[in-house]
Design an enzyme around this catalytic site. Structure first.
Site, PDB file in Angstrom:
ATOM      1  N   LYS A  20       0.849  -1.201   0.000  1.00 46.96           N
ATOM      2  CA  LYS A  20       0.000   0.000   0.000  1.00 46.96           C
ATOM      3  C   LYS A  20       0.885   1.252   0.000  1.00 46.96           C
ATOM      4  CE  LYS A  20      -0.417  -0.285   5.018  1.00 46.96           C
ATOM      5  NZ  LYS A  20      -1.228  -0.827   6.118  1.00 46.96           N
TER       6      LYS A  20
ATOM      7  N   ARG B 292     -11.107  -0.210  14.213  1.00 45.49           N
ATOM      8  CA  ARG B 292     -10.892   0.664  13.072  1.00 45.49           C
ATOM      9  C   ARG B 292     -11.798   0.175  11.947  1.00 45.49           C
ATOM     10  NH1 ARG B 292      -4.848   1.165  10.676  1.00 45.49           N
ATOM     11  NH2 ARG B 292      -5.383  -0.933  10.018  1.00 45.49           N
TER      12      ARG B 292
ATOM     13  N   TYR C  95      15.426  29.677   9.248  1.00 45.58           N
ATOM     14  CA  TYR C  95      14.184  30.340   9.668  1.00 45.58           C
ATOM     15  C   TYR C  95      14.008  30.295  11.178  1.00 45.58           C
ATOM     16  CZ  TYR C  95      12.511  30.446   4.840  1.00 45.58           C
ATOM     17  OH  TYR C  95      12.363  30.692   3.513  1.00 45.58           O
TER      18      TYR C  95
ATOM     19  N   MET D 256      12.036  24.353   3.149  1.00 40.72           N
ATOM     20  CA  MET D 256      11.338  23.603   2.106  1.00 40.72           C
ATOM     21  C   MET D 256      12.315  22.778   1.268  1.00 40.72           C
ATOM     22  SD  MET D 256       8.869  24.989  -0.943  1.00 40.72           S
ATOM     23  CE  MET D 256       7.606  25.643   0.133  1.00 40.72           C
TER      24      MET D 256
HETATM   25  C1  LIG Z   1      -0.431  -1.885   6.731  1.00 42.60           C
HETATM   26  C2  LIG Z   1      -0.990  -3.193   7.122  1.00 42.60           C
HETATM   27  C3  LIG Z   1      -0.147  -4.294   7.373  1.00 42.60           C
HETATM   28  C4  LIG Z   1       1.352  -4.186   7.398  1.00 42.60           C
HETATM   29  O1  LIG Z   1       1.776  -3.639   8.630  1.00 42.60           O
HETATM   30  P1  LIG Z   1       3.330  -3.472   8.978  1.00 42.60           P
HETATM   31  O2  LIG Z   1       3.327  -2.974  10.368  1.00 42.60           O
HETATM   32  O3  LIG Z   1       3.871  -2.460   8.018  1.00 42.60           O
HETATM   33  O4  LIG Z   1       3.954  -4.810   8.809  1.00 42.60           O
HETATM   34  C5  LIG Z   1      -0.747  -5.515   7.635  1.00 42.60           C
HETATM   35  N1  LIG Z   1      -2.104  -5.636   7.653  1.00 42.60           N
HETATM   36  C6  LIG Z   1      -2.923  -4.599   7.447  1.00 42.60           C
HETATM   37  C7  LIG Z   1      -4.399  -4.798   7.504  1.00 42.60           C
HETATM   38  C8  LIG Z   1      -2.398  -3.346   7.179  1.00 42.60           C
HETATM   39  O5  LIG Z   1      -3.227  -2.307   6.979  1.00 42.60           O
END
Ligand SMILES: *Cc1c(COP(=O)(O)O)cnc(C)c1O
Length: 353
Positions: free
Chosen positions: A34, A129, A251, A299
């Site tokens: 992802k 969640r 800054y 930046m």
């Molecule tokens: C992002 C995610 C993972 C991977 O988690 P890591 O901590 O990066 O290994 C596994 N399962 C679900 C549902 C996730 O959203």
């Protein structure tokens, strides 16, 4: 001449990290790609992880990109479909979908096809969640088991504290109790659970961060886990100067020199994905030696202390994180986690592998 910043992707480190997953767990591997493979580039990473049994991501268009590129593995949509329109795409592209809510069930009911879909039923075992509450699960299972659109079902859950002292015991108990009546594949473990809780491996593990070479734990380094950094974000000094006592940097003039000192300006800033909240003292490598950042991150630039680096000059190589400079340490200094830094790599940074 172009701006010297770049992110280099080390695919042999990625292969090493997949090996660490395989050594820890004998389950099938659902590589989590992802967020553009945690900022590393979806197709590049998927190609290098072709040995994984599956890929997990969020966006159906990314899933189709993988199919169109020829990947035959299981491709799992971690949040399932977001609209009814996406349901036919699942069958067309042989995508596996999470189902986590009643609305998705209703959209499945409206889908006329038979025997098409592989579904991962998401159980909320305590993360709160996504997922069905424990009390809903038996009825949802009955609906899915007899559903004309569903070919097979995998049971899944996600842990809230696999990386912390609280561990997975209470969520694991909830999940195991609900799953007990069903002979179906199971998937529970993220990176932290893969490394710490063999009893939670199930049939499919879901490694994300560990594949990219970062530790899921605050108290254990990636190196201790045998993981290697996949991404090295590097740049160069583009200017070097002497400060006199009392001079400030950047800054807000938040850093002020107590005595005369040499500093350098690095071509990297928050528009590249470097965290603006990294304070003075955040570790950084110049010519392979560890030093610290000074003052506020701009930046496009940040400042580094060259007091101990008399030979550093414009053109000296700087490693922001990666090889020799664990992203976990930079993240900790900036009050965040490696996941956020890796995902935030800006599109303007050239990525090379
Ligand atoms: C992002 C995610 C993972 C991977 O988690 P890591 O901590 O990066 O290994 C596994 N399962 C679900 C549902 C996730 O959203």
């Amino acid at each position: 001449m172009s701006r010297p910043i770049q992110a280099r992707i080390d695919l042999s480190a990625l292969h090493n990290n997949l090996r660490v997953v395989r050594l820890a767990a004998s389950a099938r591997v659902m590589a989590v790609v992802k967020a553009n493979a945690y900022g590393h580039g979806l197709l590049r990473i998927a190609q290098a992880l072709n040995d994984a049994e599956g890929f997990a991501l969020l966006d159906v268009r990314d899933a189709i990109t993988l199919r169109d590129a020829g990947f035959r593995q299981t491709i799992l949509l971690l949040e399932g479909f977001f609209t009814q329109d996406e349901v036919p795409l699942l069958a067309e592209y042989q995508l596996t979908t999470v189902v986590h809510c009643q609305q998705q069930l209703a959209w499945l009911d409206a889908y006329p096809r038979k025997n098409g879909l592989s579904v991962w039923l998401k159980i909320n075992s305590g993360m709160n969640r996504l997922g069905f509450r424990p009390g809903e699960v038996p009825a949802v299972m009955e609906r899915l088991k007899g559903h004309r659109a569903v070919r097979d079902i995998t049971l899944m859950t996600h842990f809230a504290t696999a990386d912390e002292a609280a561990g997975v015991a209470s969520q694991l108990q909830v999940f195991n109790q609900l799953a007990a009546p069903y002979r179906m594949p199971r998937s529970l473990a993220n990176s932290a659970a893969i490394l710490r809780y063999p009893e939670a491996h199930g049939d499919w593990v879901r490694p994300g961060i560990m594949l990219y070479g970062s530790s899921p734990f605050a108290d254990v380094s990636a190196q201790q886990l045998g993981l290697q950094a996949v991404e090295t974000l590097s740049s160069e000094l583009i200017s070097v100067r002497e400060l006199r006592a009392g001079d400030s940097v950047g800054y807000g003039a938040s850093f002020r020199a107590e005595h005369s000192m040499r500093i350098g300006t690095v071509a990297c800033g928050y528009a590249d994905g470097y965290p603006r909240h990294a304070p003075t003292g955040t570790p950084i490598l110049v010519d392979g030696k560890r030093t610290r950042t000074l003052g506020r991150v701009s930046m496009d630039m940040l400042a580094v202390d060259l007091s101990q680096l008399p030979d550093a000059q414009a053109g000296s190589r700087v490693v922001l994180w990666g090889d020799g400079m664990p992203v976990d340490e930079v993240a900790r200094a900036a009050g965040t986690i490696s996941y956020e830094l890796l995902c935030a790599l800006a599109p303007r940074v050239p990525v090379i592998s």
